[in-house]
Scaffold this motif. Structure first.
Motif, PDB file in Angstrom:
ATOM      1  N   ASP A  39      36.626  18.125  -0.606  1.00 34.49           N
ATOM      2  CA  ASP A  39      37.832  18.200   0.222  1.00 34.49           C
ATOM      3  C   ASP A  39      38.772  19.321  -0.222  1.00 34.49           C
ATOM      4  OD1 ASP A  39      37.124  15.998   1.797  1.00 34.49           O
ATOM      5  OD2 ASP A  39      38.020  14.580   0.383  1.00 34.49           O
ATOM      6  N   LEU A  40      38.607  19.809  -1.446  1.00 33.25           N
ATOM      7  CA  LEU A  40      39.517  20.836  -1.951  1.00 33.25           C
ATOM      8  C   LEU A  40      39.289  22.161  -1.244  1.00 33.25           C
ATOM      9  CD1 LEU A  40      39.523  20.191  -5.819  1.00 33.25           C
ATOM     10  CD2 LEU A  40      41.088  19.307  -4.083  1.00 33.25           C
ATOM     11  N   ARG A  41      40.380  22.802  -0.834  1.00 31.88           N
ATOM     12  CA  ARG A  41      40.294  24.098  -0.156  1.00 31.88           C
ATOM     13  C   ARG A  41      40.703  25.243  -1.077  1.00 31.88           C
ATOM     14  NH1 ARG A  41      40.661  22.674   5.454  1.00 31.88           N
ATOM     15  NH2 ARG A  41      40.294  24.869   5.962  1.00 31.88           N
ATOM     16  N   GLY A  42      41.249  24.908  -2.251  1.00 32.80           N
ATOM     17  CA  GLY A  42      41.661  25.947  -3.176  1.00 32.80           C
ATOM     18  C   GLY A  42      42.147  25.353  -4.482  1.00 32.80           C
ATOM     19  N   ASP A  43      42.603  26.230  -5.364  1.00 33.00           N
ATOM     20  CA  ASP A  43      43.071  25.839  -6.696  1.00 33.00           C
ATOM     21  C   ASP A  43      44.429  26.500  -6.919  1.00 33.00           C
ATOM     22  OD1 ASP A  43      43.404  25.230  -9.388  1.00 33.00           O
ATOM     23  OD2 ASP A  43      41.344  25.715  -9.937  1.00 33.00           O
ATOM     24  N   LEU A  44      45.397  25.714  -7.405  1.00 29.48           N
ATOM     25  CA  LEU A  44      46.774  26.204  -7.482  1.00 29.48           C
ATOM     26  C   LEU A  44      47.276  26.416  -8.905  1.00 29.48           C
ATOM     27  CD1 LEU A  44      48.311  24.059  -4.598  1.00 29.48           C
ATOM     28  CD2 LEU A  44      47.546  26.447  -4.536  1.00 29.48           C
ATOM     29  N   PHE A  81      36.221  27.979  -1.880  1.00 29.74           N
ATOM     30  CA  PHE A  81      37.682  27.947  -1.802  1.00 29.74           C
ATOM     31  C   PHE A  81      38.204  29.047  -0.887  1.00 29.74           C
ATOM     32  CE2 PHE A  81      38.251  25.924  -6.282  1.00 29.74           C
ATOM     33  CZ  PHE A  81      37.848  24.702  -5.768  1.00 29.74           C
ATOM     34  N   GLU A  82      39.301  28.742  -0.204  1.00 35.67           N
ATOM     35  CA  GLU A  82      39.976  29.717   0.648  1.00 35.67           C
ATOM     36  C   GLU A  82      41.044  30.480  -0.118  1.00 35.67           C
ATOM     37  OE1 GLU A  82      41.658  28.043   4.199  1.00 35.67           O
ATOM     38  OE2 GLU A  82      40.143  26.460   4.260  1.00 35.67           O
ATOM     39  N   TYR A  83      41.571  29.858  -1.181  1.00 37.38           N
ATOM     40  CA  TYR A  83      42.684  30.483  -1.903  1.00 37.38           C
ATOM     41  C   TYR A  83      42.649  30.086  -3.374  1.00 37.38           C
ATOM     42  CZ  TYR A  83      44.548  25.886  -0.539  1.00 37.38           C
ATOM     43  OH  TYR A  83      44.703  24.537  -0.298  1.00 37.38           O
ATOM     44  N   LEU A  84      43.284  30.923  -4.177  1.00 41.68           N
ATOM     45  CA  LEU A  84      43.398  30.694  -5.610  1.00 41.68           C
ATOM     46  C   LEU A  84      44.758  31.224  -6.044  1.00 41.68           C
ATOM     47  CD1 LEU A  84      42.176  29.935  -8.401  1.00 41.68           C
ATOM     48  CD2 LEU A  84      41.295  32.282  -8.511  1.00 41.68           C
ATOM     49  N   ALA A  85      45.534  30.387  -6.732  1.00 44.89           N
ATOM     50  CA  ALA A  85      46.867  30.800  -7.161  1.00 44.89           C
ATOM     51  C   ALA A  85      46.810  31.543  -8.494  1.00 44.89           C
ATOM     52  CB  ALA A  85      47.788  29.587  -7.275  1.00 44.89           C
ATOM     53  N   VAL A  86      47.496  32.658  -8.548  1.00 48.40           N
ATOM     54  CA  VAL A  86      47.636  33.453  -9.770  1.00 48.40           C
ATOM     55  C   VAL A  86      48.848  32.901 -10.513  1.00 48.40           C
ATOM     56  CG1 VAL A  86      48.134  35.748 -10.670  1.00 48.40           C
ATOM     57  CG2 VAL A  86      46.651  35.482  -8.657  1.00 48.40           C
ATOM     58  N   GLU A 116      37.491  39.555   0.599  1.00 47.36           N
ATOM     59  CA  GLU A 116      37.143  38.948   1.881  1.00 47.36           C
ATOM     60  C   GLU A 116      36.794  37.481   1.645  1.00 47.36           C
ATOM     61  OE1 GLU A 116      34.063  41.013   3.853  1.00 47.36           O
ATOM     62  OE2 GLU A 116      35.146  42.913   4.003  1.00 47.36           O
ATOM     63  N   GLY A 117      37.348  36.607   2.487  1.00 46.45           N
ATOM     64  CA  GLY A 117      36.981  35.200   2.417  1.00 46.45           C
ATOM     65  C   GLY A 117      37.790  34.379   1.433  1.00 46.45           C
ATOM     66  N   ILE A 118      38.703  35.005   0.700  1.00 46.93           N
ATOM     67  CA  ILE A 118      39.564  34.269  -0.219  1.00 46.93           C
ATOM     68  C   ILE A 118      40.858  35.042  -0.408  1.00 46.93           C
ATOM     69  CG2 ILE A 118      38.609  35.329  -2.324  1.00 46.93           C
ATOM     70  CD1 ILE A 118      39.012  32.477  -3.616  1.00 46.93           C
ATOM     71  N   THR A 119      41.951  34.317  -0.584  1.00 46.11           N
ATOM     72  CA  THR A 119      43.267  34.920  -0.770  1.00 46.11           C
ATOM     73  C   THR A 119      43.829  34.500  -2.121  1.00 46.11           C
ATOM     74  OG1 THR A 119      43.728  34.903   1.612  1.00 46.11           O
ATOM     75  CG2 THR A 119      45.629  35.031   0.128  1.00 46.11           C
ATOM     76  N   LEU A 120      44.337  35.470  -2.854  1.00 45.82           N
ATOM     77  CA  LEU A 120      45.042  35.184  -4.095  1.00 45.82           C
ATOM     78  C   LEU A 120      46.520  34.982  -3.781  1.00 45.82           C
ATOM     79  CD1 LEU A 120      43.434  37.753  -6.570  1.00 45.82           C
ATOM     80  CD2 LEU A 120      43.061  35.283  -6.494  1.00 45.82           C
ATOM     81  N   LEU A 121      47.068  33.867  -4.241  1.00 43.55           N
ATOM     82  CA  LEU A 121      48.482  33.581  -4.052  1.00 43.55           C
ATOM     83  C   LEU A 121      49.259  34.033  -5.281  1.00 43.55           C
ATOM     84  CD1 LEU A 121      48.166  29.971  -2.580  1.00 43.55           C
ATOM     85  CD2 LEU A 121      48.594  32.088  -1.328  1.00 43.55           C
ATOM     86  N   LYS A 122      50.377  34.672  -5.063  1.00 46.82           N
ATOM     87  CA  LYS A 122      51.186  35.178  -6.172  1.00 46.82           C
ATOM     88  C   LYS A 122      52.055  34.052  -6.730  1.00 46.82           C
ATOM     89  CE  LYS A 122      52.569  38.365  -3.348  1.00 46.82           C
ATOM     90  NZ  LYS A 122      53.255  39.504  -2.696  1.00 46.82           N
ATOM     91  N   GLY A 123      51.827  33.745  -8.005  1.00 47.38           N
ATOM     92  CA  GLY A 123      52.576  32.660  -8.627  1.00 47.38           C
ATOM     93  C   GLY A 123      52.827  32.925 -10.093  1.00 47.38           C
ATOM     94  N   ILE A 124      53.317  31.912 -10.771  1.00 46.87           N
ATOM     95  CA  ILE A 124      53.590  31.990 -12.210  1.00 46.87           C
ATOM     96  C   ILE A 124      53.625  30.566 -12.749  1.00 46.87           C
ATOM     97  CG2 ILE A 124      56.098  31.876 -12.004  1.00 46.87           C
ATOM     98  CD1 ILE A 124      54.271  34.151 -14.502  1.00 46.87           C
ATOM     99  N   GLU A 125      53.138  30.374 -13.974  1.00 47.61           N
ATOM    100  CA  GLU A 125      53.385  29.114 -14.680  1.00 47.61           C
ATOM    101  C   GLU A 125      54.574  29.384 -15.597  1.00 47.61           C
ATOM    102  OE1 GLU A 125      51.374  25.745 -17.595  1.00 47.61           O
ATOM    103  OE2 GLU A 125      50.256  27.577 -17.172  1.00 47.61           O
ATOM    104  N   VAL A 126      55.749  29.038 -15.114  1.00 46.20           N
ATOM    105  CA  VAL A 126      56.981  29.394 -15.795  1.00 46.20           C
ATOM    106  C   VAL A 126      57.391  28.275 -16.750  1.00 46.20           C
ATOM    107  CG1 VAL A 126      58.444  28.481 -13.933  1.00 46.20           C
ATOM    108  CG2 VAL A 126      59.338  30.240 -15.465  1.00 46.20           C
ATOM    109  N   ASP A 127      57.802  28.650 -17.938  1.00 48.13           N
ATOM    110  CA  ASP A 127      58.245  27.663 -18.919  1.00 48.13           C
ATOM    111  C   ASP A 127      59.560  27.021 -18.495  1.00 48.13           C
ATOM    112  OD1 ASP A 127      56.091  28.309 -20.596  1.00 48.13           O
ATOM    113  OD2 ASP A 127      57.345  27.990 -22.363  1.00 48.13           O
TER     114      ASP A 127
END
Length: 576
Positions: free
Chosen positions: A337-342, A367-372, A405-416
């Motif tokens: 069921d997972l479409r991506g990883d955050l 996966f369709e997307y992966l969070a950076v 192609e086929g996947i999008t990287l999402l711009k993120g941060i693991e902020v303290d």
């Protein structure tokens, strides 16, 4: 001799401990600790890689020296370098490092000043008041050591689910290869997906002529045979893990699987339902008088008491039977069921692969997307990003997305989340990200009210999206923070942000009971890998079991949404 990744990781960890006690070069110590973590998280079996002639130096962080040691361990079952260290330094000293409050320097001081080498010797020195005489040790320190030792003695040793899975998988393959064996399954808390297991309950069906019992007790990982009979045997593996094997007839397979899967309280409740209907339910079947009316399958056991099948992860007697009777059992979320990883990391902070490599691996999983989500600057040990480096990475991600192609990287941060509840990076940069994952990485021992207030304040940030590994626990080495988790869950609901179920095997955080509470409050959860290498995506299966234990359905999980749906939900948390 079978050598598992967990065995190799344990040896590297022990080498690091002994080197640290000897005041070895910190970079050398860190190399072994990093190697231990890498090996522990690998889903590829190192023994199989060695036997296939694969180049181990292609693994991140594994150079020629470490590769040679792995090959030696796989082929001989021993590590000559560890044996050399153990001749120089008492190997039992590494057990002292497991006592809370004792680091390498203190262990070395205890050894040199009091000749303390073992846990019993440490306990005796504490009881006799000798520890306080060592420079740098106080009476309070001595009391805390004694308290920690008493707690350790009372604790039942348990194994992380992912570590137990390594031993379970090879044992099942071995037993499946025994003549006349038809089915082999691991039941107990392992099948229910608990975050730790005390032992393995293995169930098999076989003909009377099968040598399965004899083969089981002569399995090359068995260190001690505790008991042996025609249909049941108990052994201790070299890894100190107890395994019970039970062989049952096909007609009793479902009843036995239900019985040995547990939990005990769930089984008692089912038996009481049966008793009210004049039935007797045990590991051999469901009986009306002397007649067996069910038991070949688990479904038949539940049907005999008027219930639909209940998934193993739910069997904790926490309302699942009532839900089953009312037709309200959840349709539990599944890995597909997972479409991506955050939540993931790359070489830009403390990961081991490039974002192109991580994206390719994520795409291969559908996966369709992966969070950076690299670490932020406060976590210096992880080479965290400051605003300038983060801006640069955002541009790099835009450029990479134009090629992928086929996947999008999402711009993120693991902020303290800093001790005062502020975030480690300014709003001016956070507001330009797709998502912000907030995490506590320090000051885990704050009082309950201050720790809770710290997290609540962070979640009030207009750019806060997901609270990562909410309790901060590390299974077996760090207790959960003392926080008011119900308040945090209600804050997430009020604020419209999300919580994480972190799939790293040493975390599995949020705990199941709070995941269920979040579901009941209408708070969506992200099942995230916290991947630091491409192999870490495989850990999502453990996070999935944790989520299922929390009764989560597909609709309760944030990253089961398509990318447009996800963007819409996240935009609400980012004030857009």
């Amino acid at each position: 001799m079978a050598v598992h990744n967990a065995d190799i990781a344990a040896i590297f960890e022990k080498i690091a401990d002994l080197l640290e006690i000897e005041d070895a070069n910190p970079f050398r110590v860190r190399a072994y600790r990093n190697a231990a973590r890498l090996v522990q998280g690998l889903t590829h079996d190192l023994k199989a890689m060695v036997e296939a002639g694969e180049d181990l130096t292609e693994l991140p962080g594994i150079g020629e020296d470490l590769a040679k040691k792995i090959i030696e361990m796989v082929t001989t079952g021993h590590c000559s370098f560890l044996e050399k260290l153990e001749k120089q330094t008492p190997p039992a000293l590494t057990e002292l490092l497991k006592v809370p409050g004792l680091g390498p320097k203190r262990v070395k001081a205890l050894w040199h000043e009091l000749d303390v080498e073992t846990v019993p010797q440490l306990a005796r020195a504490a009881r006799e008041g000798r520890i306080r005489t060592i420079p740098g040790f106080a009476e309070k320190t001595e009391a805390r050591i004694l308290e920690a030792l008493q707690a350790q003695l009372a604790a039942v040793p348990r194994f992380q689910l992912a570590i137990a899975a390594q031993y379970a998988a090879s044992l099942v393959r071995y037993l499946e290869g025994v003549p006349e064996v038809r089915r082999v399954v691991v039941a107990g808390s392992f099948r229910r997906g608990k975050d730790t297991v005390g032992d393995l309950d293995v169930l098999a069906t076989a003909t009377a002529a099968s040598p399965v019992m004899a083969r089981f007790i002569t399995y090359d990982e068995v260190a001690e045979v505790l008991s042996q009979g025609p249909t049941r045997a108990t052994v201790i593996l070299r890894a100190k893990l107890q395994v019970d094997l039970r062989v049952v007839a096909d007609a009793s397979y479902g009843a036995a699987l239900h019985y040995f899967t547990g939990s005990k309280s769930h089984n008692i409740a089912i038996r009481r339902l049966g008793q009210a209907m004049g039935l007797k339910i045990n590991e051999y079947g469901v009986f009306r008088g002397k007649e067996r009316i069910a038991g070949e399958t688990e479904e038949s056991v539940y049907a005999a008491v008027g219930l639909p099948y209940i998934e193993p992860e739910l069997r904790e007697n926490r309302g699942e039977i009532e839900a089953a009777r009312a037709g309200r059992l959840p349709h539990l979320v599944e890995l597909g069921d997972l479409r991506g990883d955050l939540h993931a990391h790359s070489k830009a902070s403390d990961g081991h692969h490039t974002w192109r490599e991580m994206a390719t691996a994520a795409k291969a999983r559908g996966f369709e997307y992966l969070a950076v989500t690299e670490h932020s600057r406060h976590l210096t040990v992880a080479h965290g990003l400051d605003p300038m480096r983060l801006r640069r990475q955002m541009d790099e991600i835009d450029a990479l997305n134009a090629e992928l192609e086929g996947i999008t990287l999402l711009k993120g941060i693991e902020v303290d989340i800093l001790v005062d509840g502020s975030l480690d990076l300014p709003d001016a940069v956070l507001r330009d990200l797709d998502l912000v994952v907030g995490a506590v990485h320090s000051h885990f021992d704050l009082p309950r009210d201050k720790q809770t207030a710290r997290i609540l304040k962070a979640m009030d940030s207009p750019h806060f999206t997901i609270l990562a590994h909410p309790s901060g626990r590390l299974i077996g080495s760090r207790e959960p923070m003392d926080v008011d988790m119900p308040r945090i869950i209600r804050q997430a609901r009020s604020r419209g942000c999300f919580l994480e179920v972190n799939a790293q095997p040493e975390r599995l955080d949020l705990q199941d009971i709070y995941a269920q509470m979040a579901k009941e409050e209408g708070v969506l959860l992200a099942i995230s890998s916290d991947a630091h290498r491409i192999q870490d995506f495989d850990n999502l299966r453990f996070g999935m079991q944790q989520a299922r234990r929390g009764w989560l359905e597909k609709k309760d999980v944030l990253n089961t949404r398509s990318l447009p749906e996800l963007r819409h939900l996240i935009a609400g948390t980012m004030g857009r």
